[in-house]
Design a protein around this motif. Structure first.
Motif, PDB file in Angstrom:
ATOM      1  N   HIS A 293       0.865  -1.185   0.000  1.00 20.23           N
ATOM      2  CA  HIS A 293       0.000   0.000   0.000  1.00 20.23           C
ATOM      3  C   HIS A 293       0.899   1.232   0.000  1.00 20.23           C
ATOM      4  O   HIS A 293       0.647   2.186   0.739  1.00 20.23           O
ATOM      5  CB  HIS A 293      -0.918   0.002   1.229  1.00 20.23           C
ATOM      6  N   SER A 294       1.946   1.226  -0.827  1.00 21.43           N
ATOM      7  CA  SER A 294       2.890   2.353  -0.821  1.00 21.43           C
ATOM      8  C   SER A 294       2.150   3.646  -1.178  1.00 21.43           C
ATOM      9  O   SER A 294       1.235   3.662  -2.000  1.00 21.43           O
ATOM     10  CB  SER A 294       4.047   2.083  -1.777  1.00 21.43           C
ATOM     11  N   THR A 295       2.558   4.737  -0.538  1.00 22.46           N
ATOM     12  CA  THR A 295       1.747   5.961  -0.469  1.00 22.46           C
ATOM     13  C   THR A 295       1.279   6.504  -1.820  1.00 22.46           C
ATOM     14  O   THR A 295       0.080   6.696  -2.030  1.00 22.46           O
ATOM     15  CB  THR A 295       2.528   7.065   0.275  1.00 22.46           C
TER      16      THR A 295
ATOM     17  N   THR B  13      -0.680   4.084  -4.176  1.00 21.61           N
ATOM     18  CA  THR B  13      -2.031   3.924  -3.642  1.00 21.61           C
ATOM     19  C   THR B  13      -2.882   5.170  -3.897  1.00 21.61           C
ATOM     20  O   THR B  13      -4.079   5.065  -4.179  1.00 21.61           O
ATOM     21  CB  THR B  13      -1.970   3.604  -2.138  1.00 21.61           C
ATOM     22  N   ALA B  14      -2.264   6.341  -3.820  1.00 20.39           N
ATOM     23  CA  ALA B  14      -3.013   7.579  -4.100  1.00 20.39           C
ATOM     24  C   ALA B  14      -3.575   7.568  -5.529  1.00 20.39           C
ATOM     25  O   ALA B  14      -4.723   7.967  -5.761  1.00 20.39           O
ATOM     26  CB  ALA B  14      -2.128   8.800  -3.877  1.00 20.39           C
ATOM     27  N   TRP B  15      -2.769   7.098  -6.489  1.00 18.20           N
ATOM     28  CA  TRP B  15      -3.263   6.975  -7.874  1.00 18.20           C
ATOM     29  C   TRP B  15      -4.373   5.920  -7.960  1.00 18.20           C
ATOM     30  O   TRP B  15      -5.375   6.120  -8.665  1.00 18.20           O
ATOM     31  CB  TRP B  15      -2.126   6.595  -8.834  1.00 18.20           C
TER      32      TRP B  15
ATOM     33  N   GLN C  43      -6.405   5.016  -5.637  1.00 15.93           N
ATOM     34  CA  GLN C  43      -7.617   5.580  -5.029  1.00 15.93           C
ATOM     35  C   GLN C  43      -8.277   6.590  -5.966  1.00 15.93           C
ATOM     36  O   GLN C  43      -9.508   6.714  -5.984  1.00 15.93           O
ATOM     37  CB  GLN C  43      -7.278   6.238  -3.694  1.00 15.93           C
ATOM     38  N   ALA C  44      -7.470   7.322  -6.720  1.00 14.52           N
ATOM     39  CA  ALA C  44      -8.008   8.290  -7.684  1.00 14.52           C
ATOM     40  C   ALA C  44      -8.488   7.588  -8.960  1.00 14.52           C
ATOM     41  O   ALA C  44      -9.061   8.231  -9.838  1.00 14.52           O
ATOM     42  CB  ALA C  44      -6.949   9.333  -8.024  1.00 14.52           C
TER      43      ALA C  44
ATOM     44  N   ARG D 225      -6.850   6.403 -11.449  1.00 14.35           N
ATOM     45  CA  ARG D 225      -6.183   6.892 -12.657  1.00 14.35           C
ATOM     46  C   ARG D 225      -4.974   6.017 -12.984  1.00 14.35           C
ATOM     47  O   ARG D 225      -4.149   5.758 -12.121  1.00 14.35           O
ATOM     48  CB  ARG D 225      -5.666   8.322 -12.452  1.00 14.35           C
TER      49      ARG D 225
ATOM     50  N   ILE E 101     -16.811  -8.589  -4.902  1.00 13.43           N
ATOM     51  CA  ILE E 101     -16.314  -8.263  -3.560  1.00 13.43           C
ATOM     52  C   ILE E 101     -16.901  -9.231  -2.536  1.00 13.43           C
ATOM     53  O   ILE E 101     -16.202  -9.705  -1.637  1.00 13.43           O
ATOM     54  CB  ILE E 101     -16.682  -6.810  -3.203  1.00 13.43           C
TER      55      ILE E 101
ATOM     56  N   ASN F 193      -9.100   1.649  -6.049  1.00 11.67           N
ATOM     57  CA  ASN F 193      -9.535   1.786  -4.651  1.00 11.67           C
ATOM     58  C   ASN F 193      -8.710   0.957  -3.666  1.00 11.67           C
ATOM     59  O   ASN F 193      -9.066   0.863  -2.494  1.00 11.67           O
ATOM     60  CB  ASN F 193     -11.007   1.398  -4.458  1.00 11.67           C
ATOM     61  N   HIS F 194      -7.635   0.362  -4.144  1.00 17.51           N
ATOM     62  CA  HIS F 194      -6.876  -0.530  -3.282  1.00 17.51           C
ATOM     63  C   HIS F 194      -5.394  -0.125  -3.261  1.00 17.51           C
ATOM     64  O   HIS F 194      -5.003   0.658  -2.399  1.00 17.51           O
ATOM     65  CB  HIS F 194      -7.096  -1.978  -3.755  1.00 17.51           C
TER      66      HIS F 194
END
Lengths: 231, 231, 231, 231
Positions: C96-98, C101-103, C105-106, C108, C136, C167-168
């Motif tokens: 879950h590297s920062t 993971t931000a991408w 979650q976005a 993209r 899920i 989202n993961h």
């Protein structure tokens, strides 16, 4: 008195520093012995590398100092309110960790944007309303506890083990002081990821309820199957 | 001469590096002996790991070098102006720490967005006006001190122990060199949090006066109740 | 059994922590012995500093535990799907590297904005579609594998050795566990650079195909001329 | 042969890693002996912690390998062009450091937003034009050197000791390999500060020429008065 709990609370406070959540003396961890109705908390304004287990302060739930020569953390009344109103918790942590504090200052709750969040927080990490002038000028630290409790009305605190106090910063909790620290680490990371995701996608929606359920329950429900200790 | 002060100023300079506020030789800390009217400051451009307490340079308030073989920091005239015009301060620090410098380059004061800020800075961390061409071409470093003093006209410098020099970077101060370093660490963290908060909420307003008062006075007023040393 | 592979997978897991890609126990690395058709993976929820080579769990490709007293990583079914469907890979990593993971979650994909990306990923790092409710609620971890495979339909996985699960967070792979870790480090850095570049230039286009070809082939094609081991 | 230069170039390469500018093997430093017309450079793709001084490769300015068993860095032709066309430089560094690369990917020069920049770079850190298809498909690394030289037409390279290669990353230089590393550290920090400043103030103008002159000349002109070594 409470020698083992003091050692654990002391260790939890050191861990806050080691994990990079605390600058100077900006943080505090506490734990409670529910049977004896006593809490153990860090003394106020003492540098972490000078801190010893025997420096931990013992108080009863009315805030009377039962043991310890040093003055307890100035945030002690907030901790006391949380222990009294949230009977399921055993440890409380307060920090000014960078990204969680940035959200608190922006007065925005952190929506669940991904499974990292959902693994620990079963919904938004809420942000309290700002305190009113009379609350700030009155029993400020106790009122900080009350506004947290108000924010969690009707919710189980262990399902969302943290909060942002508006204009201030995060409080987290857990079944003991170590777990409260664990959640403080998670909250800071989740706050950072969410901030970055918002930068990449301005109008980002939270994840679906079903994914939130799946991940939270994978670690916390009675059918949890993450880790080794659960059956 | 001033052996103890030299050791403290030396230690303050090393702390700047240890705290990650300084790259290469981009920072300097000084302290003053108000009785003897002498200041002690880091020599110019010397690597921190080669620095020894006896390398510290001693000057009088007119800038005459009283002791030390090395040339003092090129920012010495700024320090001298601050010591002369701010009689309550005992230590001065200059860094180019990343986020505080980013605000200085953007020529924006840092508004108090939360209690982390309010615990140390009683209002905006101001940003000076840019220096005029004749000030830059004249006694540049002394003029840098003058524009800081101009920015603090009618204000007690220990109530806002730091400033952003436009297009340049932060200066901080305190009752001694160690406290000036402490404030440099706080300013960098406050600058980072404020920058992140602005990213999360574009039109963010500063906190209310009553919260600012509460937090600053909790640590600094005559009724302060944070920490161990105050009664 | 598989003593050498266990040691390598153990080391790969430790490296994830050392490289700063993993907080708490949020990551796992595995490796496969293609001849024996057995995989070795980290046990679930065990702290990295307590982990020993002999704690690694051995499973066959149907997920039957062949050796090891501990329960395997809860993400094991995802790893199994990838090993079954991507015959060219020998190691898998999930973190879950920062920034990655931000991408994720976005939601993209990360476009190739520069040669750092092109050196390792021959095109976008894709982002999967979000899982459907029934996926899920069904065999969630296996379905996570299936949606990755769906995303790579018709593509050679070693040409783009990583993916963002919507989202993961990221999964990466390579010819063995060590290379999968190596790619996890690259992906996090590429994700950070791309995020910063988007901040500096909102409507940034990917690099031209010819530059992408040049850099990827410089390290990977049959005429590769980077490093020492290729001829 | 060139034992001392090899040791210095080796040390410069290690320093790149220590300073956090390099992940994996993504960087290289070289130095030149102008009298012997020989350059020393890091071998290609060797891990920094395995690197020994005697592994350094010696080449003449036409790229003929004069000493060393290992293949030189794949970026060697870029270094060679810079040494040939910039007679005042003695060391060259290439990295993919995060923020400088983010600007390079955004194809934006870094304007001088403050004195940190002005102390080392006498104006914009320029960004090259993107290479043309035929340049990429031809002598790619040499063409990378040529586009840098084109960008510096009519400028003294030691006055702006670094460049951003579009879609790629930074190159820096100096009077020797150590100074090229020093400038690589500065460039990364300046890139980070400038990025943050742009976030705080979207339409930020560069600093005035007079401030740029003052700071650059304070450290570099014949009347320089920063540091100890200049008179």
């Amino acid at each position: 008195m409470l020698k083992e709990l003091k050692r654990k609370v002391w260790q939890a406070n050191l861990e806050l520093k080691k994990q990079g959540l605390v600058i100077h003396t900006w943080g505090n961890a506490s734990g409670i012995d529910r049977e004896k109705q006593l809490i153990v908390i860090k003394p106020s304004g003492v540098e972490y590398d000078e801190l010893q287990p025997e420096d931990m302060v013992v108080l009863d739930l009315d805030g009377n100092q039962v043991e310890g020569k040093l003055r307890p953390s100035s945030d002690t009344p907030t901790h006391l309110v949380l222990y009294k109103m949230f009977p399921s918790i055993g440890g409380v942590v307060h920090t000014h960790s960078t990204c969680a504090t940035a959200w608190a200052q922006a007065q925005r709750p952190i929506p669940p944007f991904g499974t990292t969040h959902a693994d620990y927080f079963y919904g938004d990490v809420p942000c309290t309303r700002p305190l009113k002038a009379e609350e700030i000028e009155g029993q400020y630290e106790a009122e900080t506890g009350h506004v947290i409790v108000e924010t969690f009305q009707g919710k189980e605190p262990l399902y969302v083990p943290g909060v942002l106090v508006a204009n201030h910063g995060p409080f987290t909790w857990g079944k003991d002081a170590a777990e409260a620290v664990y959640h403080a680490v998670v909250l800071e990371e989740v706050a950072k990821m969410a901030m970055y995701s918002c930068g990449l996608q301005g109008s980002l929606a939270p994840i679906d309820r079903v994914l939130l359920d799946k991940h939270f329950m994978r670690k916390h429900g009675k059918n949890a199957y993450y880790g080794q200790s659960k059956k």
